[in-house]
Design a protein around this motif. Structure first.
Motif, PDB file in Angstrom:
ATOM      1  N   GLY A 513       0.802  -1.231   0.000  1.00 36.90           N
ATOM      2  CA  GLY A 513       0.000   0.000   0.000  1.00 36.90           C
ATOM      3  C   GLY A 513       0.825   1.266   0.000  1.00 36.90           C
ATOM      4  N   ASP A 514       2.066   1.185   0.399  1.00 37.64           N
ATOM      5  CA  ASP A 514       2.992   2.321   0.348  1.00 37.64           C
ATOM      6  C   ASP A 514       3.414   2.498  -1.108  1.00 37.64           C
ATOM      7  N   ARG A 515       3.362   3.727  -1.643  1.00 37.87           N
ATOM      8  CA  ARG A 515       3.530   3.852  -3.080  1.00 37.87           C
ATOM      9  C   ARG A 515       4.111   5.201  -3.502  1.00 37.87           C
ATOM     10  N   ALA A 516       4.584   5.220  -4.765  1.00 34.66           N
ATOM     11  CA  ALA A 516       5.208   6.425  -5.305  1.00 34.66           C
ATOM     12  C   ALA A 516       5.161   6.364  -6.823  1.00 34.66           C
ATOM     13  N   ILE A 517       5.402   7.510  -7.438  1.00 31.22           N
ATOM     14  CA  ILE A 517       5.520   7.603  -8.890  1.00 31.22           C
ATOM     15  C   ILE A 517       6.636   8.584  -9.218  1.00 31.22           C
ATOM     16  N   TRP A 523       8.953  13.306  -8.002  1.00 33.12           N
ATOM     17  CA  TRP A 523       8.640  12.089  -7.239  1.00 33.12           C
ATOM     18  C   TRP A 523       7.481  12.409  -6.295  1.00 33.12           C
ATOM     19  N   ALA A 524       6.350  11.755  -6.533  1.00 30.38           N
ATOM     20  CA  ALA A 524       5.206  11.879  -5.625  1.00 30.38           C
ATOM     21  C   ALA A 524       5.073  10.574  -4.866  1.00 30.38           C
ATOM     22  N   ALA A 525       4.821  10.677  -3.548  1.00 34.17           N
ATOM     23  CA  ALA A 525       4.833   9.465  -2.732  1.00 34.17           C
ATOM     24  C   ALA A 525       3.889   9.601  -1.555  1.00 34.17           C
ATOM     25  N   THR A 526       3.345   8.480  -1.130  1.00 37.32           N
ATOM     26  CA  THR A 526       2.538   8.484   0.089  1.00 37.32           C
ATOM     27  C   THR A 526       3.450   8.594   1.310  1.00 37.32           C
ATOM     28  N   ARG A 527       2.917   9.157   2.356  1.00 38.56           N
ATOM     29  CA  ARG A 527       3.640   9.209   3.625  1.00 38.56           C
ATOM     30  C   ARG A 527       3.708   7.797   4.211  1.00 38.56           C
ATOM     31  N   VAL A 528       4.797   7.481   4.884  1.00 36.98           N
ATOM     32  CA  VAL A 528       4.949   6.143   5.479  1.00 36.98           C
ATOM     33  C   VAL A 528       3.991   6.032   6.663  1.00 36.98           C
ATOM     34  N   THR A 557      18.250  13.764  -2.315  1.00 36.27           N
ATOM     35  CA  THR A 557      18.014  12.846  -1.211  1.00 36.27           C
ATOM     36  C   THR A 557      16.555  12.773  -0.772  1.00 36.27           C
ATOM     37  N   GLN A 558      15.654  13.493  -1.467  1.00 35.31           N
ATOM     38  CA  GLN A 558      14.235  13.463  -1.116  1.00 35.31           C
ATOM     39  C   GLN A 558      14.035  14.021   0.303  1.00 35.31           C
ATOM     40  N   SER A 559      14.515  15.239   0.498  1.00 37.08           N
ATOM     41  CA  SER A 559      14.515  15.816   1.841  1.00 37.08           C
ATOM     42  C   SER A 559      13.528  16.969   2.029  1.00 37.08           C
ATOM     43  N   GLU A 560      12.963  17.518   0.939  1.00 34.42           N
ATOM     44  CA  GLU A 560      12.073  18.670   1.067  1.00 34.42           C
ATOM     45  C   GLU A 560      10.727  18.377   0.396  1.00 34.42           C
ATOM     46  N   ASP A 561       9.691  18.290   1.186  1.00 34.83           N
ATOM     47  CA  ASP A 561       8.337  18.024   0.693  1.00 34.83           C
ATOM     48  C   ASP A 561       7.741  19.294   0.105  1.00 34.83           C
ATOM     49  N   LEU A 562       7.363  19.239  -1.180  1.00 30.80           N
ATOM     50  CA  LEU A 562       6.831  20.406  -1.899  1.00 30.80           C
ATOM     51  C   LEU A 562       5.345  20.279  -2.188  1.00 30.80           C
ATOM     52  N   ALA A 563       4.659  19.370  -1.482  1.00 29.98           N
ATOM     53  CA  ALA A 563       3.253  19.115  -1.787  1.00 29.98           C
ATOM     54  C   ALA A 563       2.397  20.363  -1.635  1.00 29.98           C
ATOM     55  N   GLN A 564       2.657  21.143  -0.605  1.00 28.62           N
ATOM     56  CA  GLN A 564       1.866  22.359  -0.389  1.00 28.62           C
ATOM     57  C   GLN A 564       2.188  23.424  -1.426  1.00 28.62           C
ATOM     58  N   LYS A 565       3.407  23.438  -1.918  1.00 26.11           N
ATOM     59  CA  LYS A 565       3.850  24.471  -2.855  1.00 26.11           C
ATOM     60  C   LYS A 565       3.361  24.210  -4.271  1.00 26.11           C
ATOM     61  N   TYR A 566       3.264  22.938  -4.657  1.00 21.81           N
ATOM     62  CA  TYR A 566       2.884  22.597  -6.034  1.00 21.81           C
ATOM     63  C   TYR A 566       1.738  21.583  -6.034  1.00 21.81           C
ATOM     64  N   PRO A 567       0.557  21.966  -5.595  1.00 20.03           N
ATOM     65  CA  PRO A 567      -0.558  21.010  -5.529  1.00 20.03           C
ATOM     66  C   PRO A 567      -0.981  20.485  -6.902  1.00 20.03           C
ATOM     67  N   ALA A 568      -0.869  21.304  -7.928  1.00 17.54           N
ATOM     68  CA  ALA A 568      -1.275  20.861  -9.265  1.00 17.54           C
ATOM     69  C   ALA A 568      -0.335  19.758  -9.773  1.00 17.54           C
ATOM     70  N   LYS A 569       0.966  19.922  -9.529  1.00 15.47           N
ATOM     71  CA  LYS A 569       1.923  18.899  -9.935  1.00 15.47           C
ATOM     72  C   LYS A 569       1.664  17.591  -9.186  1.00 15.47           C
ATOM     73  N   LEU A 570       1.358  17.700  -7.888  1.00 16.21           N
ATOM     74  CA  LEU A 570       1.055  16.494  -7.107  1.00 16.21           C
ATOM     75  C   LEU A 570      -0.173  15.790  -7.672  1.00 16.21           C
ATOM     76  N   LYS A 571      -1.202  16.537  -7.976  1.00 15.38           N
ATOM     77  CA  LYS A 571      -2.425  15.942  -8.513  1.00 15.38           C
ATOM     78  C   LYS A 571      -2.156  15.250  -9.849  1.00 15.38           C
ATOM     79  N   GLU A 572      -1.339  15.869 -10.665  1.00 14.86           N
ATOM     80  CA  GLU A 572      -0.981  15.283 -11.961  1.00 14.86           C
ATOM     81  C   GLU A 572      -0.268  13.943 -11.774  1.00 14.86           C
ATOM     82  N   LEU A 573       0.657  13.885 -10.817  1.00 15.14           N
ATOM     83  CA  LEU A 573       1.406  12.663 -10.588  1.00 15.14           C
ATOM     84  C   LEU A 573       0.557  11.579  -9.921  1.00 15.14           C
TER      85      LEU A 573
END
Length: 808
Positions: A513-517, A523-528, A557-573
């Motif tokens: 159930g843990d997933r990413a694209i 890189w869009a990914a579910t939280r662990v 290194t996948q250290s900065e979550d940008l989900a709030q900054k780019y919601p449209a990109k997240l939705k696309e992914l």
């Protein structure tokens, strides 16, 4: 065509679109007698001229920061040799788990596409999860074999369904049925390197460790591979080989030799602890250029894991012992791989051999509990062994055949530096980023080069096919093939393409159930939602997992979550993930782990509750044996005791690290339950059986509700106690209550045996293997009475689930 057509030495390459190739048309002449007739031999099929040998190597449970080749502190000179003689790949990915990565590696298709969404022991009845590689997805072994290669597989085979591993077959899902002409390795996820009871040669289980206390599979496997390659080179020196070499290292149990443990311990690599280790690895990685100069070290998860300075002196002592043994296993495994590579050079074939050395099939394993364990089987049965007991009982034997050992989670996290998370976690790079080196001296001129293109394990098969100039077949054994889903990495071999854009633009990831694209650097990914060291938890609504977003082009290194900054990109992914998931059989999503181990499967035991053996029979693997866990059951043994008394095993399953045995010891009947090597409960008759025929019975009445409770998110019905009664010829000779039972799994690398014991003893103080029964077995019967939930049981479980509570 090579040579004179029709001559005994004639050879030809095929176009490869259909394999095996159609029979060659007879080109001679046939008259009524040999007078006037002309013989014609069909040409031997060989690969295209100049095709390289291929040595495909992959280690186990080893994250990006483990080997020195990628900044680690553990010396890996064999991997270093390949990197210096070829290329180092820093942006290569696995699936986050063993079987899935391996299925993808040998087929060139995504793990769900070939039925391996999870490991074979967790298979469920959906196409993406049934652990069956269907015949429309031929392996690289099959393709190369039918194009004239000699193909072989050494080491771990975690791609035969657990319910098809019996010694009677069927064998179409074994290596020899998937195109590998020779197999020497172990069946399943791991094995005891000192006493591998699940070791097979081709389709026959073998036990070379018996009577050989110095045996270790890591060395024996290298010996076997070297001998095989020499045999091929002697008999057919011009015919290229494909060797798939996949040792058990460094999956638990960590079993190096004492010499390697001393060598690593004397180096004092870990005395400053796991936090300092991360800093050291991170600095090394920047010096080597395997991470960018501006890469950031992901933060230590203080809410999950202790920092080194918070530990007691005893904890530090035990944890250093654990990691020294792990590191010794890493170095030992790499050393033996180095022997195999050297054998290729000794045969004069290194120049035209494509060597692919992948460090790990997933990130470092966090399945050792927060404090480590002397017995991984205990961990999977939810048993934690305190550090105090580890020090007292296991410190000196850690890594020997007396342990099935694993290290504490924080070491695994540190070995995945600079990333976060570990094995099992597909959403974060610590679970899926693997270091890899490739050499092919005749072709790769940019020796010592580094490549940063994004690639995935499914890209290895198309790389091998392009290197060998062999096509993907359209039809195999009359079955039309599904397309290979990987892309070739051969373009990266050319120095002119060192900085070329990656030809893999999109890749999905999913595990439990843990997933990413991944797509074009994003890189869009579910939280662990479940740490991998938590294996038994109530199921969640997978579709409600929160998502994160990362720009890997600027955040290595996948250290900065940008989900709030780019919601449209997240939705696309997110939409792209759903599209890829549908295409590759990822649905239905399921976040359960241990519960899947107990899922009914179409094994030889399915739908049966009575089992009868009328002769000694050894080697029935765990996945094909009847399970008596969380049930009432009765063993009945009709035997004949010889003159002078009887001794030996009647029936057993499991071994030193969890299991049961029913046997005669100096003539007395004994039934022993080994509770994950921490306690043994025994029922013993007080008198030796006289010569003659006897009927022995052990009946156990279970007090719990059974495995069905897991369907309601509750473990309340498993691992409960019960009462056992031992009878001889109808008379009770021993009776006692066992307070707890093993809830989830016996020692998985051992067998069910009747008449002797093939693996390790359930109690070393009583006997040593094979402990063959000295009398005659007329019949052994097992009757299982599995609990059934009453309507009231179901009502209470449903109520507890709706209230968010787990009934105990």
């Amino acid at each position: 065509m090579y040579g004179t057509p029709g001559s005994p030495a004639a050879m030809m390459s095929i176009d490869g679109t259909q394999i095996p190739a159609a029979p060659e048309k007879f080109g001679g002449k046939i008259e009524p007698t040999t007078k006037g007739s002309k013989p014609y031999w069909p040409a031997r099929i060989v690969p295209p001229k100049g095709a390289p040998n291929v040595l495909l190597i992959m280690t186990d449970d080893s994250g990006f920061g483990v080997p020195s080749t990628f900044g680690g502190v553990i010396p890996t000179p064999a991997l270093e040799r390949i990197a210096q003689n070829g290329l180092r790949y820093t942006n290569f990915h696995s699936t986050a788990l063993c079987s899935p990565t391996r299925a993808a590696l040998i087929t060139g298709r995504n793990h769900h596409s070939v039925g391996f969404g999870v490991i074979s022991e967790q298979a469920t009845g959906y196409p993406g999860y049934d652990s069956v590689i269907t015949r429309d997805k031929a392996t690289i072994g099959k393709i190369l074999k039918d194009n004239g290669y000699r193909t072989s597989w050494f080491g771990k085979n975690h791609n035969t369904p657990a319910f098809m591993a019996a010694p009677t077959g069927p064998f179409d899902q074994w290596p020899v049925g998937m195109g590998f002409e020779y197999f020497y390795g172990f069946m399943g996820g791991d094995t005891n390197q000192w006493e591998p009871a699940n070791l097979a040669r081709n389709t026959t289980y073998i036990y070379p460790f018996q009577g050989n206390p110095s045996y270790n599979l890591t060395t024996a496997m290298a010996d076997e591979a070297i001998a095989y390659m020499k045999q091929v080179n002697t008999l057919t020196p011009d015919q290229p080989f494909f060797v798939y070499y996949v040792p058990g290292g460094t999956h638990a149990p960590h079993h190096p030799t004492p010499e390697w443990i001393k060598k690593i311990s004397d180096m004092h690599l870990f005395d400053e602890g796991w936090n300092k280790l991360r800093e050291t690895i991170f600095a090394n990685q920047k010096k080597l250029g395997v991470i960018p100069p501006d890469a950031r070290l992901t933060p230590w998860p203080k809410d999950l894991l202790k920092e080194w300075d918070q530990l007691s002196a005893d904890e530090k002592k035990m944890f250093i012992r654990q990691v020294d043994v792990f590191a010794a296993y890493v170095a030992y495994t790499d050393h033996e791989i180095g022997r195999v590579i050297q054998a290729v050079e000794d045969m004069g074939k290194l120049d035209n051999t494509l060597i692919i050395y992948i460090n790990g099939d997933n990130g470092t394993s966090a399945e050792g509990t927060l404090v480590g364990t002397p017995n991984e089987v205990a961990m999977f049965n939810q048993v934690i062994v305190p550090v105090e007991d580890q020090l007292k009982y296991f410190y000196d034997v850690w890594g020997s055949n007396r342990t099935y050992n694993h290290m504490a989670v924080p070491w695994a996290w540190a070995f995945d530096t600079p990333f976060s998370w570990t094995k099992q976690i597909a959403s974060h790079l610590g679970g899926v980023r693997q270091g890899m080196a490739i050499s092919w001296p005749a072709v790769i001129q940019d020796k010592g080069g580094v490549r940063h293109q994004f690639h995935h394990v499914i890209d290895i098969v198309p790389t091998i096919l392009e290197a060998t100039k062999i096509r993907q077949p359209k039809v195999v054994d009359g079955i039309r093939q599904s397309p290979i889903e990987g892309v070739s990495m051969l373009y990266t071999f050319d120095a002119k393409n060192a900085s070329a854009p990656s030809r893999r633009r999109t890749q999905y990831f999913e595990m439990f159930g843990d997933r990413a694209i991944y797509h074009d650097g994003w890189w869009a990914a579910t939280r662990v939602m479940r740490p991998p060291w938590v294996t038994l938890a109530p199921p969640r609504d997978v579709l409600t997992y929160p998502w994160e977003l990362y720009d890997l082009r600027n955040d290595w290194t996948q250290s900065e979550d940008l989900a709030q900054k780019y919601p449209a990109k997240l939705k696309e992914l997110q939409a792209l993930f759903m599209q890829e998931a549908k295409k590759h059989q990822v649905f239905p999503l399921d976040d359960t782990v241990v519960a899947r181990l107990l899922t009914p499967r179409p094994s030889i035991t399915a739908g049966r509750s009575t089992f009868t053996w009328t002769m000694p029979l050894t080697g029935t693997p765990n996945g094909d044996a009847p399970s008596i866990l969380n049930s009432s059951y009765t063993f009945t043994a009709d035997i004949e005791v010889p003159q002078g008394g009887g001794d030996g095993m009647l029936i057993t399953q499991g071994g030193r690290f969890a299991g049961y045995g029913f046997y005669l010891l100096k003539g007395k009947p004994v039934f022993t339950w080994n509770l994950v090597d921490l306690k043994r409960v025994k029922w013993v008759g007080q008198e030796a059986l006289p010569p003659g025929r006897h009927v022995l019975e052990f009946a156990f009445k279970y007090d719990g509700l059974g495995m069905e409770t897991l369907a309601y998110g509750s473990p309340s019905g498993i691992g409960r106690g019960g009462t056992g009664v031992l009878k001889v010829d109808g008379k009770v000779v021993a009776e006692q209550k066992m307070e707890r039972t093993i809830p989830l799994i016996l020692q998985w690398d051992e067998n069910l045996d009747v008449g002797s014991d093939t693996g390790t003893p359930v109690d070393d103080r009583d006997y040593q293997v094979p402990f063959q029964f000295t009398g005659k077995i007329n019949r052994v019967t097992l009757d299982i009475d599995r609990p059934k939930l009453s309507p009231e049981d179901i009502r209470q479980l449903e109520t507890a689930r709706r209230g968010g509570k787990v009934s105990e």
